[in-house]
Design an enzyme around this catalytic site. Structure first.
Site, PDB file in Angstrom:
ATOM      1  N   ASP A 109       9.631  43.627  42.611  1.00 38.81           N
ATOM      2  CA  ASP A 109       8.953  42.548  43.320  1.00 38.81           C
ATOM      3  C   ASP A 109       7.483  42.559  42.900  1.00 38.81           C
ATOM      4  O   ASP A 109       7.076  41.878  41.946  1.00 38.81           O
ATOM      5  CB  ASP A 109       9.160  42.761  44.820  1.00 38.81           C
ATOM      6  CG  ASP A 109       8.595  41.643  45.659  1.00 38.81           C
ATOM      7  OD1 ASP A 109       8.170  40.628  45.091  1.00 38.81           O
ATOM      8  OD2 ASP A 109       8.557  41.765  46.901  1.00 38.81           O
ATOM      9  N   TRP A 169      13.531  34.726  48.159  1.00 35.76           N
ATOM     10  CA  TRP A 169      14.123  35.774  48.984  1.00 35.76           C
ATOM     11  C   TRP A 169      15.498  36.113  48.418  1.00 35.76           C
ATOM     12  O   TRP A 169      16.379  35.266  48.362  1.00 35.76           O
ATOM     13  CB  TRP A 169      14.213  35.274  50.427  1.00 35.76           C
ATOM     14  CG  TRP A 169      14.737  36.287  51.386  1.00 35.76           C
ATOM     15  CD1 TRP A 169      14.918  37.628  51.166  1.00 35.76           C
ATOM     16  CD2 TRP A 169      15.161  36.035  52.731  1.00 35.76           C
ATOM     17  NE1 TRP A 169      15.421  38.227  52.284  1.00 35.76           N
ATOM     18  CE2 TRP A 169      15.582  37.279  53.270  1.00 35.76           C
ATOM     19  CE3 TRP A 169      15.217  34.897  53.528  1.00 35.76           C
ATOM     20  CZ2 TRP A 169      16.054  37.395  54.563  1.00 35.76           C
ATOM     21  CZ3 TRP A 169      15.690  35.019  54.820  1.00 35.76           C
ATOM     22  CH2 TRP A 169      16.099  36.253  55.336  1.00 35.76           C
ATOM     23  N   TYR A 214      20.902  40.596  49.213  1.00 33.40           N
ATOM     24  CA  TYR A 214      21.884  41.479  48.588  1.00 33.40           C
ATOM     25  C   TYR A 214      23.075  41.669  49.524  1.00 33.40           C
ATOM     26  O   TYR A 214      22.927  41.630  50.755  1.00 33.40           O
ATOM     27  CB  TYR A 214      21.215  42.814  48.241  1.00 33.40           C
ATOM     28  CG  TYR A 214      20.265  42.674  47.071  1.00 33.40           C
ATOM     29  CD1 TYR A 214      20.770  42.597  45.772  1.00 33.40           C
ATOM     30  CD2 TYR A 214      18.893  42.543  47.264  1.00 33.40           C
ATOM     31  CE1 TYR A 214      19.915  42.430  44.685  1.00 33.40           C
ATOM     32  CE2 TYR A 214      18.031  42.368  46.182  1.00 33.40           C
ATOM     33  CZ  TYR A 214      18.547  42.317  44.902  1.00 33.40           C
ATOM     34  OH  TYR A 214      17.704  42.139  43.831  1.00 33.40           O
ATOM     35  N   PRO A 215      24.243  41.923  48.957  1.00 30.74           N
ATOM     36  CA  PRO A 215      25.454  41.957  49.794  1.00 30.74           C
ATOM     37  C   PRO A 215      25.449  43.082  50.811  1.00 30.74           C
ATOM     38  O   PRO A 215      26.053  42.951  51.878  1.00 30.74           O
ATOM     39  CB  PRO A 215      26.592  42.136  48.762  1.00 30.74           C
ATOM     40  CG  PRO A 215      25.935  42.645  47.519  1.00 30.74           C
ATOM     41  CD  PRO A 215      24.553  42.092  47.529  1.00 30.74           C
TER      42      PRO A 215
HETATM   43  O1  LIG Z   1       8.199  45.876  43.586  1.00 29.05           O
HETATM   44  P1  LIG Z   1       7.850  46.279  44.986  1.00 29.05           P
HETATM   45  O2  LIG Z   1       6.932  45.306  45.676  1.00 29.05           O
HETATM   46  O3  LIG Z   1       7.347  47.680  45.047  1.00 29.05           O
HETATM   47  O4  LIG Z   1       9.158  46.187  45.856  1.00 29.05           O
HETATM   48  C1  LIG Z   1      10.400  46.668  45.438  1.00 29.05           C
HETATM   49  C2  LIG Z   1      10.900  47.750  46.353  1.00 29.05           C
HETATM   50  O5  LIG Z   1      11.035  47.250  47.684  1.00 29.05           O
HETATM   51  C3  LIG Z   1      12.324  47.560  48.185  1.00 29.05           C
HETATM   52  O6  LIG Z   1      12.294  48.799  48.793  1.00 29.05           O
HETATM   53  P2  LIG Z   1      12.069  49.046  50.342  1.00 29.05           P
HETATM   54  O7  LIG Z   1      10.809  49.824  50.531  1.00 29.05           O
HETATM   55  O8  LIG Z   1      12.204  47.767  51.080  1.00 29.05           O
HETATM   56  O9  LIG Z   1      13.250  50.065  50.688  1.00 29.05           O
HETATM   57  P3  LIG Z   1      14.834  49.979  50.538  1.00 29.05           P
HETATM   58  O10 LIG Z   1      15.198  50.017  49.086  1.00 29.05           O
HETATM   59  O11 LIG Z   1      15.291  51.208  51.235  1.00 29.05           O
HETATM   60  O12 LIG Z   1      15.275  48.709  51.201  1.00 29.05           O
HETATM   61  C4  LIG Z   1      13.163  47.637  46.934  1.00 29.05           C
HETATM   62  O13 LIG Z   1      14.314  48.440  47.117  1.00 29.05           O
HETATM   63  C5  LIG Z   1      12.256  48.215  45.897  1.00 29.05           C
HETATM   64  O14 LIG Z   1      12.314  49.629  45.870  1.00 29.05           O
END
Ligand SMILES: O=P(O)(O)OC[C@H]1O[C@H](OP(=O)(O)OP(=O)(O)O)[C@H](O)[C@@H]1O
Length: 209
Positions: free
Chosen positions: A118, A186, A189-190
């Site tokens: 992201d 947005w 994911y499944p």
């Molecule tokens: O590119 P960025 O802005 O760093 O975002 C990407 C990160 O955000 C989400 O993790 P999250 O912290 O939501 O945890 P999760 O994977 O446990 O849902 C996703 O899994 C990535 O690891």
């Protein structure tokens, strides 16, 4: 958020994206020695791609998990411009388990897996901390002449300005692998779906099945 701004992704779609990326990796002769999944989103793609990276006569590639969470930094101690997200380590490599497969990460091909890039904050953190870890091990073991090769696999790269960088050497050599680059929307994911049948139908309707 309007329906059009949400992109639903099915398990089948994820399976096929992993298969496509594994083919690319194997064609480049870059089968990893170890997969490092960033929890939780990286775990399912990591497990799927491992099957597609399996080569007859070779052992399964070990998967290690690192836990990284984005934490809202309210910037209370700093200026307003610093308000953003910082990465918190919730879990790190288990070297005891790693040693059952090989002595260290030094000189290995390492594939880091997450579901989405992201803002790139998490991937930047993962790569720089893992690189640091390897340099420490190299210095400790006096093995500074061996090259460790990091690659990244994400299902989706959001096409947007990033808040952190990845090494140019990784990007320029095709070792940053996004199965799909998607608009900044947005992503559903499944594994987050309450009704998986409905979710899968929506994914199909959007062509992501
Ligand atoms: O590119 P960025 O802005 O760093 O975002 C990407 C990160 O955000 C989400 O993790 P999250 O912290 O939501 O945890 P999760 O994977 O446990 O849902 C996703 O899994 C990535 O690891």
């Amino acid at each position: 958020m309007a329906e059009a701004e949400r992109m639903c992704i099915s398990y089948n779609n994820i399976h096929k994206l992993c298969q496509k990326v594994a083919k690319y990796i194997l064609a480049r002769n870059e089968r990893p020695d170890i997969i490092i999944a960033i929890t939780g989103g990286g775990m399912i793609p990591a497990r799927i791609i491992r099957s597609f990276l399996k080569v007859k006569g070779q052992k399964n590639i070990p998967i290690q998990a690192i836990g990284l969470s984005l934490y809202e930094d309210l910037g209370l101690k700093n200026s307003v411009e610093t308000i953003g997200k910082e990465v918190i380590r919730t879990q790190w490599l288990d070297f005891g388990a790693l040693n059952q497969h090989f002595d260290s990460l030094i000189g290995k091909k390492i594939l880091i897996v997450d579901e989405v890039d992201d803002t790139r904050t998490t991937l930047h953190y993962a790569v720089s901390e893992l690189e640091k870890e390897v340099v420490e091990q190299q210095n400790l073991l006096n093995r500074t002449n061996e090259d460790t090769v990091f690659s990244i696999f994400v299902l989706h790269n959001k096409d947007k300005p990033k808040k952190a960088e990845l090494p140019d050497s990784m990007i320029n050599s095709g070792r940053y692998i996004a199965a799909q680059t998607v608009p900044d929307m947005w992503l559903c994911y499944p594994w987050d779906a309450e009704d998986i049948e409905e979710h899968t139908e929506q994914a199909k309707a959007q062509g992501n099945d």
